[in-house]
Design a protein around this motif. Sequence first.
Motif, PDB file in Angstrom:
ATOM      1  N   ARG A  19     -51.104  50.711  -7.161  1.00 25.97           N
ATOM      2  CA  ARG A  19     -51.348  52.077  -7.623  1.00 25.97           C
ATOM      3  C   ARG A  19     -50.067  52.874  -7.760  1.00 25.97           C
ATOM      4  O   ARG A  19     -49.950  53.729  -8.635  1.00 25.97           O
ATOM      5  CB  ARG A  19     -52.279  52.811  -6.648  1.00 25.97           C
ATOM      6  CG  ARG A  19     -53.713  52.451  -6.893  1.00 25.97           C
ATOM      7  CD  ARG A  19     -54.714  53.482  -6.595  1.00 25.97           C
ATOM      8  NE  ARG A  19     -54.513  54.790  -7.153  1.00 25.97           N
ATOM      9  CZ  ARG A  19     -55.128  55.861  -6.698  1.00 25.97           C
ATOM     10  NH1 ARG A  19     -55.948  55.751  -5.676  1.00 25.97           N
ATOM     11  NH2 ARG A  19     -54.934  57.025  -7.245  1.00 25.97           N
ATOM     12  N   MET A  20     -49.107  52.581  -6.908  1.00 25.68           N
ATOM     13  CA  MET A  20     -47.848  53.321  -6.960  1.00 25.68           C
ATOM     14  C   MET A  20     -47.153  53.121  -8.302  1.00 25.68           C
ATOM     15  O   MET A  20     -46.436  53.993  -8.767  1.00 25.68           O
ATOM     16  CB  MET A  20     -46.935  52.891  -5.812  1.00 25.68           C
ATOM     17  CG  MET A  20     -47.386  53.433  -4.476  1.00 25.68           C
ATOM     18  SD  MET A  20     -46.454  52.757  -3.089  1.00 25.68           S
ATOM     19  CE  MET A  20     -44.856  53.461  -3.389  1.00 25.68           C
ATOM     20  N   ASN A  21     -47.384  51.980  -8.934  1.00 27.12           N
ATOM     21  CA  ASN A  21     -46.790  51.716 -10.244  1.00 27.12           C
ATOM     22  C   ASN A  21     -47.372  52.605 -11.335  1.00 27.12           C
ATOM     23  O   ASN A  21     -46.730  52.844 -12.348  1.00 27.12           O
ATOM     24  CB  ASN A  21     -46.978  50.245 -10.633  1.00 27.12           C
ATOM     25  CG  ASN A  21     -46.192  49.322  -9.745  1.00 27.12           C
ATOM     26  OD1 ASN A  21     -45.108  49.659  -9.296  1.00 27.12           O
ATOM     27  ND2 ASN A  21     -46.735  48.158  -9.473  1.00 27.12           N
ATOM     28  N   TYR A  22     -48.591  53.078 -11.138  1.00 22.63           N
ATOM     29  CA  TYR A  22     -49.266  53.861 -12.166  1.00 22.63           C
ATOM     30  C   TYR A  22     -49.282  55.360 -11.887  1.00 22.63           C
ATOM     31  O   TYR A  22     -49.537  56.140 -12.791  1.00 22.63           O
ATOM     32  CB  TYR A  22     -50.708  53.369 -12.332  1.00 22.63           C
ATOM     33  CG  TYR A  22     -50.768  51.920 -12.736  1.00 22.63           C
ATOM     34  CD1 TYR A  22     -50.421  51.522 -14.017  1.00 22.63           C
ATOM     35  CD2 TYR A  22     -51.141  50.943 -11.823  1.00 22.63           C
ATOM     36  CE1 TYR A  22     -50.447  50.185 -14.386  1.00 22.63           C
ATOM     37  CE2 TYR A  22     -51.169  49.606 -12.181  1.00 22.63           C
ATOM     38  CZ  TYR A  22     -50.832  49.238 -13.469  1.00 22.63           C
ATOM     39  OH  TYR A  22     -50.857  47.919 -13.822  1.00 22.63           O
ATOM     40  N   ASP A  23     -49.061  55.749 -10.668  1.00 20.81           N
ATOM     41  CA  ASP A  23     -49.110  57.167 -10.307  1.00 20.81           C
ATOM     42  C   ASP A  23     -47.759  57.816 -10.554  1.00 20.81           C
ATOM     43  O   ASP A  23     -46.800  57.581  -9.838  1.00 20.81           O
ATOM     44  CB  ASP A  23     -49.516  57.346  -8.836  1.00 20.81           C
ATOM     45  CG  ASP A  23     -50.967  57.004  -8.592  1.00 20.81           C
ATOM     46  OD1 ASP A  23     -51.756  57.101  -9.556  1.00 20.81           O
ATOM     47  OD2 ASP A  23     -51.315  56.660  -7.458  1.00 20.81           O
ATOM     48  N   ALA A  24     -47.716  58.622 -11.590  1.00 22.06           N
ATOM     49  CA  ALA A  24     -46.462  59.278 -11.955  1.00 22.06           C
ATOM     50  C   ALA A  24     -46.209  60.527 -11.120  1.00 22.06           C
ATOM     51  O   ALA A  24     -45.070  60.947 -10.957  1.00 22.06           O
ATOM     52  CB  ALA A  24     -46.491  59.644 -13.438  1.00 22.06           C
ATOM     53  N   ASN A  25     -47.251  61.088 -10.580  1.00 21.36           N
ATOM     54  CA  ASN A  25     -47.126  62.300  -9.790  1.00 21.36           C
ATOM     55  C   ASN A  25     -46.380  61.990  -8.497  1.00 21.36           C
ATOM     56  O   ASN A  25     -46.751  61.098  -7.741  1.00 21.36           O
ATOM     57  CB  ASN A  25     -48.530  62.838  -9.482  1.00 21.36           C
ATOM     58  CG  ASN A  25     -48.514  64.124  -8.716  1.00 21.36           C
ATOM     59  OD1 ASN A  25     -47.719  64.325  -7.812  1.00 21.36           O
ATOM     60  ND2 ASN A  25     -49.418  65.006  -9.072  1.00 21.36           N
ATOM     61  N   ASP A  26     -45.324  62.723  -8.226  1.00 18.00           N
ATOM     62  CA  ASP A  26     -44.513  62.481  -7.036  1.00 18.00           C
ATOM     63  C   ASP A  26     -45.313  62.609  -5.747  1.00 18.00           C
ATOM     64  O   ASP A  26     -45.099  61.846  -4.802  1.00 18.00           O
ATOM     65  CB  ASP A  26     -43.327  63.437  -6.983  1.00 18.00           C
ATOM     66  CG  ASP A  26     -42.252  63.089  -7.991  1.00 18.00           C
ATOM     67  OD1 ASP A  26     -42.234  61.934  -8.457  1.00 18.00           O
ATOM     68  OD2 ASP A  26     -41.435  63.967  -8.308  1.00 18.00           O
ATOM     69  N   GLU A  28     -48.572  62.044  -5.272  1.00 17.07           N
ATOM     70  CA  GLU A  28     -49.422  60.864  -5.108  1.00 17.07           C
ATOM     71  C   GLU A  28     -48.590  59.665  -4.656  1.00 17.07           C
ATOM     72  O   GLU A  28     -48.998  58.914  -3.778  1.00 17.07           O
ATOM     73  CB  GLU A  28     -50.144  60.529  -6.413  1.00 17.07           C
ATOM     74  CG  GLU A  28     -51.231  61.514  -6.766  1.00 17.07           C
ATOM     75  CD  GLU A  28     -51.872  61.210  -8.110  1.00 17.07           C
ATOM     76  OE1 GLU A  28     -51.265  60.470  -8.916  1.00 17.07           O
ATOM     77  OE2 GLU A  28     -52.971  61.698  -8.341  1.00 17.07           O
ATOM     78  N   TYR A  29     -47.446  59.487  -5.273  1.00 14.70           N
ATOM     79  CA  TYR A  29     -46.553  58.374  -4.913  1.00 14.70           C
ATOM     80  C   TYR A  29     -46.151  58.463  -3.445  1.00 14.70           C
ATOM     81  O   TYR A  29     -46.244  57.486  -2.708  1.00 14.70           O
ATOM     82  CB  TYR A  29     -45.313  58.394  -5.810  1.00 14.70           C
ATOM     83  CG  TYR A  29     -44.367  57.254  -5.553  1.00 14.70           C
ATOM     84  CD1 TYR A  29     -44.506  56.053  -6.231  1.00 14.70           C
ATOM     85  CD2 TYR A  29     -43.330  57.374  -4.624  1.00 14.70           C
ATOM     86  CE1 TYR A  29     -43.642  54.992  -6.002  1.00 14.70           C
ATOM     87  CE2 TYR A  29     -42.468  56.317  -4.385  1.00 14.70           C
ATOM     88  CZ  TYR A  29     -42.624  55.136  -5.072  1.00 14.70           C
ATOM     89  OH  TYR A  29     -41.774  54.094  -4.825  1.00 14.70           O
ATOM     90  N   THR A  31     -47.659  60.058  -1.070  1.00 11.16           N
ATOM     91  CA  THR A  31     -48.843  59.877  -0.227  1.00 11.16           C
ATOM     92  C   THR A  31     -49.149  58.395  -0.054  1.00 11.16           C
ATOM     93  O   THR A  31     -49.398  57.928   1.058  1.00 11.16           O
ATOM     94  CB  THR A  31     -50.059  60.605  -0.835  1.00 11.16           C
ATOM     95  OG1 THR A  31     -49.760  62.002  -0.937  1.00 11.16           O
ATOM     96  CG2 THR A  31     -51.303  60.418   0.028  1.00 11.16           C
ATOM     97  N   HIS A  32     -49.111  57.651  -1.163  1.00 13.05           N
ATOM     98  CA  HIS A  32     -49.357  56.208  -1.093  1.00 13.05           C
ATOM     99  C   HIS A  32     -48.299  55.528  -0.221  1.00 13.05           C
ATOM    100  O   HIS A  32     -48.620  54.656   0.586  1.00 13.05           O
ATOM    101  CB  HIS A  32     -49.342  55.579  -2.478  1.00 13.05           C
ATOM    102  CG  HIS A  32     -50.446  56.035  -3.377  1.00 13.05           C
ATOM    103  ND1 HIS A  32     -51.674  56.453  -2.922  1.00 13.05           N
ATOM    104  CD2 HIS A  32     -50.506  56.145  -4.727  1.00 13.05           C
ATOM    105  CE1 HIS A  32     -52.429  56.779  -3.938  1.00 13.05           C
ATOM    106  NE2 HIS A  32     -51.746  56.607  -5.046  1.00 13.05           N
TER     107      HIS A  32
END
Length: 51
Positions: A19-26, A28-29, A31-32
């Motif tokens: 998911r980190m590869n697809y989440d562009a929002n800093d 969200e990244y 948080t993951h």
Amino acid sequence: MADEIRQKIQKRIEELKKRMNYDANDLEYETHLHIMRDLQQILDNSGKKNT
């Protein structure tokens, strides 16, 4: 820790990595990343207690 629980935690870590590869929002990244580190620490600490 039971093998089943360890496998579930490891699976969750792998899902978060993907998911980190697809989440562009800093946010969200980050948080993951934080969740992954917490889960990995749980796995690492459970291994130390079993030895």
